[in-house]
Design a protein around this motif. Structure first.
Motif, mmCIF file in Angstrom:
data_model
loop_
_atom_site.group_PDB
_atom_site.id
_atom_site.type_symbol
_atom_site.label_atom_id
_atom_site.label_comp_id
_atom_site.label_asym_id
_atom_site.label_seq_id
_atom_site.Cartn_x
_atom_site.Cartn_y
_atom_site.Cartn_z
ATOM 1 N N GLY A 1 -15.979 -9.082 35.458
ATOM 2 C CA GLY A 1 -15.386 -9.550 34.298
ATOM 3 C C GLY A 1 -14.086 -9.362 34.138
ATOM 4 N N LEU A 2 -13.260 -8.552 35.227
ATOM 5 C CA LEU A 2 -11.456 -8.606 35.651
ATOM 6 C C LEU A 2 -11.320 -10.123 35.157
ATOM 7 N N GLY B 1 -13.135 -9.073 27.485
ATOM 8 C CA GLY B 1 -13.702 -9.514 28.541
ATOM 9 C C GLY B 1 -14.449 -10.608 28.082
ATOM 10 N N LEU B 2 -15.325 -9.536 26.835
ATOM 11 C CA LEU B 2 -15.620 -10.563 25.799
ATOM 12 C C LEU B 2 -15.568 -11.750 25.354
ATOM 13 N N TYR B 3 -14.574 -11.592 24.947
ATOM 14 C CA TYR B 3 -13.832 -12.766 24.448
ATOM 15 C C TYR B 3 -13.611 -13.724 25.260
ATOM 16 N N GLY B 4 -13.440 -13.598 26.828
ATOM 17 C CA GLY B 4 -13.200 -14.618 27.212
ATOM 18 C C GLY B 4 -14.233 -14.998 27.783
ATOM 19 N N PHE B 5 -15.593 -14.377 28.358
ATOM 20 C CA PHE B 5 -16.719 -15.073 28.829
ATOM 21 C C PHE B 5 -17.402 -15.641 27.693
ATOM 22 N N ALA C 1 -7.095 5.944 25.957
ATOM 23 C CA ALA C 1 -8.191 5.227 27.452
ATOM 24 C C ALA C 1 -9.387 5.030 26.375
ATOM 25 N N ILE C 2 -10.305 5.528 25.022
ATOM 26 C CA ILE C 2 -10.874 5.185 24.470
ATOM 27 C C ILE C 2 -10.706 4.237 23.992
ATOM 28 N N LEU C 3 -9.109 3.753 22.851
ATOM 29 C CA LEU C 3 -8.936 2.378 21.952
ATOM 30 C C LEU C 3 -8.536 1.324 23.547
ATOM 31 N N LEU C 4 -7.923 1.932 24.361
ATOM 32 C CA LEU C 4 -7.747 0.379 25.889
ATOM 33 C C LEU C 4 -9.081 0.283 26.021
ATOM 34 N N TYR C 5 -10.283 1.428 26.582
ATOM 35 C CA TYR C 5 -11.636 0.717 26.987
ATOM 36 C C TYR C 5 -12.124 -0.038 25.982
ATOM 37 N N GLY C 6 -11.811 0.078 24.856
ATOM 38 C CA GLY C 6 -12.500 -0.912 24.196
ATOM 39 C C GLY C 6 -11.734 -2.432 24.291
ATOM 40 N N ALA C 7 -10.450 -2.410 23.994
ATOM 41 C CA ALA C 7 -9.451 -3.159 24.159
ATOM 42 C C ALA C 7 -10.369 -4.745 25.258
ATOM 43 N N VAL C 8 -10.339 -3.356 26.668
ATOM 44 C CA VAL C 8 -10.611 -4.319 27.832
ATOM 45 C C VAL C 8 -11.837 -5.336 27.119
ATOM 46 N N ILE C 9 -13.330 -4.591 26.811
ATOM 47 C CA ILE C 9 -14.036 -4.380 26.933
ATOM 48 C C ILE C 9 -14.418 -6.036 25.869
ATOM 49 N N ILE C 10 -13.542 -5.696 24.785
ATOM 50 C CA ILE C 10 -13.371 -6.986 23.579
ATOM 51 C C ILE C 10 -13.216 -8.046 24.212
#
Length: 67
Positions: free
Chosen positions: A50-51, A26-30, A15-24
């Motif tokens: 952020g979706l 998302g920031l990359y796309g933004f 869960a922590i790894l997936l959460y980190g991947a989503v954050i990274i």
């Protein structure tokens, strides 16, 4: 002694790894949207919480979306 449930620890780690991947991603796309002048997508990124940024970040990373 009480034996610790290892599957619960593995699930928490995943869960922590997936959460980190989503954050990274998302920031990359933004950030890519901002620096490339895709201001309509920046507005969508903010409006959808952020979706859209996450989806576009994954697309940018794997080359599915051109800059």
């Amino acid at each position: 002694m009480i034996k610790e449930n290892s599957s619960a620890g593995q699930a928490e780690t995943l869960a922590i790894l997936l959460y980190g991947a989503v954050i990274i991603t998302g920031l990359y796309g933004f950030i890519i949207d901002i620096f490339h002048g895709h201001y309509a997508f920046v507005a969508l990124d903010l409006f959808t919480g952020g979706l859209v940024a996450v989806i576009r970040g994954v697309g940018y990373f794997f080359g599915w979306i051109g800059y």
